[in-house]
Design an enzyme around this catalytic site. Structure first.
Site, PDB file in Angstrom:
ATOM      1  N   LYS A  25       0.839  -1.216   0.000  1.00 15.78           N
ATOM      2  CA  LYS A  25       0.000   0.000   0.000  1.00 15.78           C
ATOM      3  C   LYS A  25       0.872   1.263   0.000  1.00 15.78           C
ATOM      4  CE  LYS A  25      -1.979  -1.196   3.910  1.00 15.78           C
ATOM      5  NZ  LYS A  25      -1.275  -2.467   4.192  1.00 15.78           N
ATOM      6  N   ARG A  52      -9.315   0.340   8.709  1.00 16.67           N
ATOM      7  CA  ARG A  52      -8.939  -1.022   9.145  1.00 16.67           C
ATOM      8  C   ARG A  52      -9.966  -1.674  10.039  1.00 16.67           C
ATOM      9  NH1 ARG A  52      -2.516  -1.110   9.123  1.00 16.67           N
ATOM     10  NH2 ARG A  52      -2.271   0.882   8.091  1.00 16.67           N
ATOM     11  N   ARG A  80      12.529  -5.393   5.124  1.00  9.30           N
ATOM     12  CA  ARG A  80      12.194  -3.988   4.829  1.00  9.30           C
ATOM     13  C   ARG A  80      12.985  -3.014   5.703  1.00  9.30           C
ATOM     14  NH1 ARG A  80       6.165  -1.630   5.317  1.00  9.30           N
ATOM     15  NH2 ARG A  80       6.316  -2.504   7.401  1.00  9.30           N
ATOM     16  N   ARG A 115      11.633  -0.891  11.024  1.00  8.97           N
ATOM     17  CA  ARG A 115      10.495  -0.583  11.891  1.00  8.97           C
ATOM     18  C   ARG A 115      10.391  -1.613  13.007  1.00  8.97           C
ATOM     19  NH1 ARG A 115       5.406   0.746   8.000  1.00  8.97           N
ATOM     20  NH2 ARG A 115       4.404  -0.537   9.595  1.00  8.97           N
ATOM     21  N   ARG A 118       0.274  -8.678  13.535  1.00 10.30           N
ATOM     22  CA  ARG A 118      -0.381  -7.797  12.553  1.00 10.30           C
ATOM     23  C   ARG A 118      -1.217  -8.613  11.570  1.00 10.30           C
ATOM     24  NH1 ARG A 118       4.736  -4.981  10.381  1.00 10.30           N
ATOM     25  NH2 ARG A 118       3.404  -3.710   9.043  1.00 10.30           N
TER      26      ARG A 118
HETATM   27  P1  AP5 Z   1       4.877  -1.435   1.715  1.00  9.66           P
HETATM   28  O1  AP5 Z   1       4.547  -0.639   0.511  1.00  9.66           O
HETATM   29  O2  AP5 Z   1       5.562  -0.767   2.849  1.00  9.66           O
HETATM   30  O3  AP5 Z   1       3.563  -2.221   2.214  1.00  9.66           O
HETATM   31  P2  AP5 Z   1       2.363  -1.732   3.104  1.00  9.66           P
HETATM   32  O4  AP5 Z   1       1.157  -2.460   2.647  1.00  9.66           O
HETATM   33  O5  AP5 Z   1       2.318  -0.229   3.151  1.00  9.66           O
HETATM   34  O6  AP5 Z   1       2.856  -2.322   4.466  1.00  9.66           O
HETATM   35  P3  AP5 Z   1       2.911  -1.682   5.915  1.00  9.66           P
HETATM   36  O7  AP5 Z   1       3.659  -2.667   6.755  1.00  9.66           O
HETATM   37  O8  AP5 Z   1       3.434  -0.283   5.892  1.00  9.66           O
HETATM   38  O9  AP5 Z   1       1.411  -1.668   6.230  1.00  9.66           O
HETATM   39  P4  AP5 Z   1       0.768  -1.669   7.570  1.00  9.66           P
HETATM   40  O10 AP5 Z   1      -0.601  -1.511   7.121  1.00  9.66           O
HETATM   41  O11 AP5 Z   1       0.990  -2.807   8.482  1.00  9.66           O
HETATM   42  O12 AP5 Z   1       1.537  -0.459   8.323  1.00  9.66           O
HETATM   43  P5  AP5 Z   1       1.187   1.055   8.505  1.00  9.66           P
HETATM   44  O13 AP5 Z   1       2.429   1.818   8.500  1.00  9.66           O
HETATM   45  O14 AP5 Z   1       0.112   1.481   7.590  1.00  9.66           O
HETATM   46  O15 AP5 Z   1       5.718  -2.692   1.212  1.00  9.66           O
HETATM   47  C1  AP5 Z   1       6.241  -3.625   2.127  1.00  9.66           C
HETATM   48  C2  AP5 Z   1       7.619  -4.073   1.618  1.00  9.66           C
HETATM   49  O16 AP5 Z   1       7.444  -4.731   0.370  1.00  9.66           O
HETATM   50  C3  AP5 Z   1       8.578  -2.896   1.367  1.00  9.66           C
HETATM   51  O17 AP5 Z   1       9.862  -3.314   1.731  1.00  9.66           O
HETATM   52  C4  AP5 Z   1       8.481  -2.651  -0.150  1.00  9.66           C
HETATM   53  O18 AP5 Z   1       9.680  -2.124  -0.676  1.00  9.66           O
HETATM   54  C5  AP5 Z   1       8.201  -4.072  -0.665  1.00  9.66           C
HETATM   55  N1  AP5 Z   1       7.383  -4.113  -1.857  1.00  9.66           N
HETATM   56  C6  AP5 Z   1       6.299  -3.340  -2.159  1.00  9.66           C
HETATM   57  N2  AP5 Z   1       5.795  -3.679  -3.364  1.00  9.66           N
HETATM   58  C7  AP5 Z   1       6.578  -4.685  -3.838  1.00  9.66           C
HETATM   59  C8  AP5 Z   1       6.570  -5.473  -5.040  1.00  9.66           C
HETATM   60  N3  AP5 Z   1       5.649  -5.288  -5.993  1.00  9.66           N
HETATM   61  N4  AP5 Z   1       7.501  -6.449  -5.174  1.00  9.66           N
HETATM   62  C9  AP5 Z   1       8.436  -6.643  -4.203  1.00  9.66           C
HETATM   63  N5  AP5 Z   1       8.523  -5.934  -3.060  1.00  9.66           N
HETATM   64  C10 AP5 Z   1       7.579  -4.966  -2.878  1.00  9.66           C
HETATM   65  O19 AP5 Z   1       0.576   1.038   9.981  1.00  9.66           O
HETATM   66  C11 AP5 Z   1       1.415   0.745  11.085  1.00  9.66           C
HETATM   67  C12 AP5 Z   1       0.600   0.679  12.350  1.00  9.66           C
HETATM   68  O20 AP5 Z   1      -0.062   1.940  12.575  1.00  9.66           O
HETATM   69  C13 AP5 Z   1      -0.521  -0.360  12.382  1.00  9.66           C
HETATM   70  O21 AP5 Z   1      -0.048  -1.653  12.693  1.00  9.66           O
HETATM   71  C14 AP5 Z   1      -1.400   0.236  13.496  1.00  9.66           C
HETATM   72  O22 AP5 Z   1      -0.838   0.017  14.769  1.00  9.66           O
HETATM   73  C15 AP5 Z   1      -1.331   1.724  13.214  1.00  9.66           C
HETATM   74  N6  AP5 Z   1      -2.392   2.178  12.290  1.00  9.66           N
HETATM   75  C16 AP5 Z   1      -2.227   2.758  11.074  1.00  9.66           C
HETATM   76  N7  AP5 Z   1      -3.403   3.009  10.509  1.00  9.66           N
HETATM   77  C17 AP5 Z   1      -4.351   2.573  11.386  1.00  9.66           C
HETATM   78  C18 AP5 Z   1      -5.766   2.534  11.345  1.00  9.66           C
HETATM   79  N8  AP5 Z   1      -6.492   2.979  10.303  1.00  9.66           N
HETATM   80  N9  AP5 Z   1      -6.409   2.005  12.426  1.00  9.66           N
HETATM   81  C19 AP5 Z   1      -5.732   1.565  13.513  1.00  9.66           C
HETATM   82  N10 AP5 Z   1      -4.393   1.549  13.590  1.00  9.66           N
HETATM   83  C20 AP5 Z   1      -3.700   2.060  12.528  1.00  9.66           C
END
Ligand code: AP5
Length: 211
Positions: free
Chosen positions: A13, A88, A127, A156, A167
Site C-alpha cells: 500500500k 482497518r 524492509r 520498523r 499484525r
Molecule cells: P509497503 O509498501 O511498505 O507495504 P504496506 O502495505 O504499506 O505495508 P505496511 O507494513 O506499511 O502496512 P501496515 O498496514 O501494516 O503499516 P502502517 O504503517 O500502515 O511494502 C512492504 C515491503 O514490500 C517494502 O519493503 C516494499 O519495498 C516491498 N514491496 C512493495 N511492493 C513490492 C513489489 N511489488 N515487489 C516486491 N517488493 C515490494 O501502519 C502501522 C501501524 O499503525 C498499524 O499496525 C497500526 O498500529 C497503526 N495504524 C495505522 N493506521 C491505522 C488505522 N487505520 N487504524 C488503527 N491503527 C492504525
C-alpha cells in the site's frame, strides 16, 4: 476522487500510494505515517499510539477518526485523496463514510492488494524505511541512505517477527471484514494481484480504476 488502499501489512500500500496519487493528481494520506510522525515529534497522539503500534495492534478508532476528519477538511484534499491503510475496522469505514457525507463526497473505490502471507513475511523481514520521507525498501541495510532524499534507512519495530505475526492476525480478525462492509454498501471493490514488479502492480491498479 477518494480511493481506499486496502490489504494485509506488507501488501504494498505504501509503495503504491504515491504512484497512484501522482497518476490521479491527488495527495495521499497514510495513518501509519501520521502516527509515526506523531511519535517522532513526541506529541500526545504519538504517546498514545506508540505501544499499540510497536505490538502490531490497531490504534483506537477514535484516534483514527480524528485524523480522518481533520485531513478530509483540509483544502489540499478537496479534489480527492488516496487513503493508504486508513480504514482497518468497520467503525472506521462507517466514520469515513459519515465524514465524506458531511462534505458531500464518498469513497469511489477500494483497491485491495492481494498477496499471500509467505511473501509478506519475506518482504517485511527485509524492509527498511527512510526515517525522513518514509519510503520503503526491501533488501537494503539499516543505516544506508534513501535514494529519494538521502535520509537514513531504519528497521520498523513492528517488522520484528512476533509483531508481524500479530499484525497478520489482527488483519484477519479486525480488518478483513471491512471489505464485506464496502461490498454490502455498494462501493466498488477491486482486488489487485500485488505480486510482480511495482510498475506492474501500479498498472493493474490504474487499469482497475479506469474499467
Ligand atoms: P509497503 O509498501 O511498505 O507495504 P504496506 O502495505 O504499506 O505495508 P505496511 O507494513 O506499511 O502496512 P501496515 O498496514 O501494516 O503499516 P502502517 O504503517 O500502515 O511494502 C512492504 C515491503 O514490500 C517494502 O519493503 C516494499 O519495498 C516491498 N514491496 C512493495 N511492493 C513490492 C513489489 N511489488 N515487489 C516486491 N517488493 C515490494 O501502519 C502501522 C501501524 O499503525 C498499524 O499496525 C497500526 O498500529 C497503526 N495504524 C495505522 N493506521 C491505522 C488505522 N487505520 N487504524 C488503527 N491503527 C492504525
Amino acid at each position: 476522487m477518494i480511493i481506499v488502499l486496502f490489504g494485509k501489512p506488507g501488501a504494498g500500500k505504501g509503495t503504491q500510494a504515491p504512484l497512484l496519487a501522482a497518476a490521479l493528481g491527488v495527495p495521499t494520506l497514510a495513518t501509519g505515517d501520521e502516527l509515526r510522525a506523531a511519535i517522532r515529534n513526541g506529541t500526545p497522539l504519538g504517546l498514545e499510539a506508540k505501544s499499540y503500534m510497536d505490538r502490531g495492534d490497531l490504534v483506537p478508532d477514535s484516534v483514527i477518526l480524528g485524523i480522518i476528519k481533520q485531513a478530509l477538511a483540509e483544502p489540499r484534499n478537496a479534489a480527492g485523496v488516496v487513503l493508504d491503510g486508513v480504514v482497518r475496522t468497520v467503525p472506521q469505514a462507517e466514520g469515513l463514510a459519515a465524514a465524506c457525507a458531511e462534505l458531500g463526497t464518498k469513497v469511489d473505490a477500494v483497491l485491495c492488494f492481494d498477496i499471500d502471507d509467505e511473501e509478506i513475511v519475506r518482504r517485511l523481514a527485509g524492509r527498511t524505511v527512510c526515517e525522513s520521507c518514509q519510503s520503503p525498501y526491501t533488501g537494503r541495510e539499516p543505516g544506508t541512505a534513501c535514494d529519494k532524499d538521502g535520509g537514513r534507512l531504519v528497521r520498523r519495530k513492528d517488522d520484528e517477527p512476533e509483531a508481524i505475526r500479530n499484525r497478520l492476525e489482527v488483519y484477519e480478525r479486525q480488518t478483513a471484514p471491512v471489505l464485506k462492509w464496502y461490498r454490502d454498501h455498494g462501493t466498488r471493490v477491486a482486488v489487485i494481484e500485488a505480486v510482480g514488479s511495482v510498475q506492474d502492480v501500479t498498472a493493474r491498479a490504474l487499469g482497475a480504476l479506469a474499467s
